[in-house]
Design a protein around this motif. Structure first.
Motif, PDB file in Angstrom:
ATOM      1  N   PHE A 139       0.854  -1.062  -0.010  1.00 20.87           N
ATOM      2  CA  PHE A 139       0.095   0.113  -0.086  1.00 20.87           C
ATOM      3  C   PHE A 139       0.861   1.174   0.134  1.00 20.87           C
ATOM      4  O   PHE A 139       1.892   1.233   0.601  1.00 20.87           O
ATOM      5  CB  PHE A 139      -0.937   0.027   1.288  1.00 20.87           C
ATOM      6  CG  PHE A 139      -1.910  -1.001   1.068  1.00 20.87           C
ATOM      7  CD1 PHE A 139      -3.342  -0.714   0.255  1.00 20.87           C
ATOM      8  CD2 PHE A 139      -1.791  -2.277   1.724  1.00 20.87           C
ATOM      9  CE1 PHE A 139      -3.866  -1.860   0.346  1.00 20.87           C
ATOM     10  CE2 PHE A 139      -2.750  -3.339   1.670  1.00 20.87           C
ATOM     11  CZ  PHE A 139      -4.094  -3.060   0.805  1.00 20.87           C
ATOM     12  N   THR A 140       0.435   2.245  -0.722  1.00 21.43           N
ATOM     13  CA  THR A 140       1.198   3.802  -0.799  1.00 21.43           C
ATOM     14  C   THR A 140       0.580   4.687  -0.074  1.00 21.43           C
ATOM     15  O   THR A 140       1.255   5.748  -0.022  1.00 21.43           O
ATOM     16  CB  THR A 140       1.079   4.061  -2.264  1.00 21.43           C
ATOM     17  OG1 THR A 140      -0.291   4.194  -2.670  1.00 21.43           O
ATOM     18  CG2 THR A 140       1.685   2.835  -3.061  1.00 21.43           C
ATOM     19  N   GLY A 141      -0.727   4.577   0.557  1.00 29.25           N
ATOM     20  CA  GLY A 141      -1.494   5.616   1.192  1.00 29.25           C
ATOM     21  C   GLY A 141      -2.705   6.370   0.338  1.00 29.25           C
ATOM     22  O   GLY A 141      -3.531   6.279   0.993  1.00 29.25           O
ATOM     23  N   THR A 142      -2.313   6.293  -0.768  1.00 30.75           N
ATOM     24  CA  THR A 142      -3.329   6.823  -1.849  1.00 30.75           C
ATOM     25  C   THR A 142      -4.227   5.718  -1.977  1.00 30.75           C
ATOM     26  O   THR A 142      -5.579   5.992  -1.685  1.00 30.75           O
ATOM     27  CB  THR A 142      -2.855   7.425  -3.038  1.00 30.75           C
ATOM     28  OG1 THR A 142      -1.654   8.480  -2.946  1.00 30.75           O
ATOM     29  CG2 THR A 142      -3.877   7.826  -4.054  1.00 30.75           C
ATOM     30  N   ASP A 143      -3.887   4.338  -1.946  1.00 29.95           N
ATOM     31  CA  ASP A 143      -4.703   3.546  -2.110  1.00 29.95           C
ATOM     32  C   ASP A 143      -5.250   2.480  -0.806  1.00 29.95           C
ATOM     33  O   ASP A 143      -5.583   1.606  -0.858  1.00 29.95           O
ATOM     34  CB  ASP A 143      -4.020   2.466  -3.252  1.00 29.95           C
ATOM     35  CG  ASP A 143      -2.735   1.792  -2.600  1.00 29.95           C
ATOM     36  OD1 ASP A 143      -2.346   2.053  -1.611  1.00 29.95           O
ATOM     37  OD2 ASP A 143      -2.236   1.155  -3.425  1.00 29.95           O
ATOM     38  N   GLY A 144      -4.682   3.199   0.244  1.00 30.98           N
ATOM     39  CA  GLY A 144      -4.830   2.707   1.596  1.00 30.98           C
ATOM     40  C   GLY A 144      -3.625   2.648   2.480  1.00 30.98           C
ATOM     41  O   GLY A 144      -2.539   2.808   1.860  1.00 30.98           O
ATOM     42  N   ASP A 145      -3.842   2.204   3.745  1.00 32.08           N
ATOM     43  CA  ASP A 145      -2.663   2.221   4.835  1.00 32.08           C
ATOM     44  C   ASP A 145      -3.027   1.233   5.730  1.00 32.08           C
ATOM     45  O   ASP A 145      -4.256   1.953   6.637  1.00 32.08           O
ATOM     46  CB  ASP A 145      -2.428   3.905   5.317  1.00 32.08           C
ATOM     47  CG  ASP A 145      -1.000   3.959   6.002  1.00 32.08           C
ATOM     48  OD1 ASP A 145      -0.753   2.648   6.486  1.00 32.08           O
ATOM     49  OD2 ASP A 145      -0.765   5.033   6.360  1.00 32.08           O
TER      50      ASP A 145
END
Length: 238
Positions: free
Chosen positions: A140-146
């Motif tokens: 995960f990258t943050g934009t797509d989830g965290d």
């Protein structure tokens, strides 16, 4: 808990046991028995926050939040005869600190999530093939989830799950990804208001496989009031 073919219930505790690092238990015919205790003295690890699943041979699989070679958690196996072993350690690169348990497909492959680790240290979706190594299906990258606290649900070759953070306003996401790998698709980004925010648990599918259901820890508005105490949501799949 998981119901076995013998009608018994199987589950885990995060503490207690011989070394206070958790247990695997069985409840059958009104009696609770401890199958194994965890400790950090070996490589299996301890602190199983998620439950366990059973394969067709009667083996139990789950995750430990800490322990292993890098002290970042493990996937473990408990055999019907009581043999406990680490089948895959988390190293950081392939994930770290799993909160959720795992799920199986028809071939006995194991799938799950970690809250940390991966390329951005924001968690992973992983796959372990019996007799093989653990592979990362997605970081995960943050934009797509965290930080996915919940695990994944398997249906017809697809994995569905949630992330606790990331996405819109850092309120979490609902995602799907093929069990064979490939790009991760975001089904929904929570806004934190009426729709809820920060889902911690797994999702379930209806019998037709057309709708997902789950809960969020925060958010929720009704009668014009923002209570921020969580929601039960329904998501129709495209």
């Amino acid at each position: 808990v998981t119901i076995g073919s013998d009608g018994a219930l199987y589950g885990t505790t995060t503490s207690g046991g011989a070394s206070q690092f958790g247990t695997v238990f069985k409840f059958a015919k009104g009696k609770l028995s401890r199958l194994r205790s965890f400790s950090l003295s070996g490589e299996v690890g301890g602190r199983p926050y998620g439950g366990v699943v059973l394969d067709t041979a009667g083996n139990l699989y789950g995750t430990n939040y800490v322990g292993g070679a890098k002290n970042k958690g493990t996937v473990f196996q408990l055999t019907p005869s009581g043999g406990l072993k680490e089948v895959a350690p988390f190293t950081g690169t392939n994930g770290a600190y799993p909160f959720a348990g795992v799920t199986l497909d028809g071939a006995g492959n194991v799938y799950g999530t970690t809250c940390n680790g991966g390329t951005r240290n924001k968690g992973t979706v992983f796959k372990w093939v019996p007799g093989g190594k653990l592979t990362v299906l997605h970081s995960f990258t943050g934009t797509d989830g965290d930080c996915p606290y919940g695990g994944v649900t398997f249906r017809n070759g697809v994995l569905y799950g949630t992330t606790y953070k990331g996405g819109k306003n850092d309120n979490g996401t609902v995602f799907k990804i093929a069990a064979s790998g490939g790009p991760l698709n975001i089904l929904y980004r929570f806004g934190g208001d009426r729709d809820g925010g920060n889902p911690r648990g797994d999702v379930i599918l209806n019998a037709a496989g057309t709708t997902l259901y789950g809960t969020t820890q925060f958010g929720g508005r009704t009668d014009g009031k923002f209570y921020n105490l969580g929601t039960v949501y329904q998501l129709t799949l495209p």
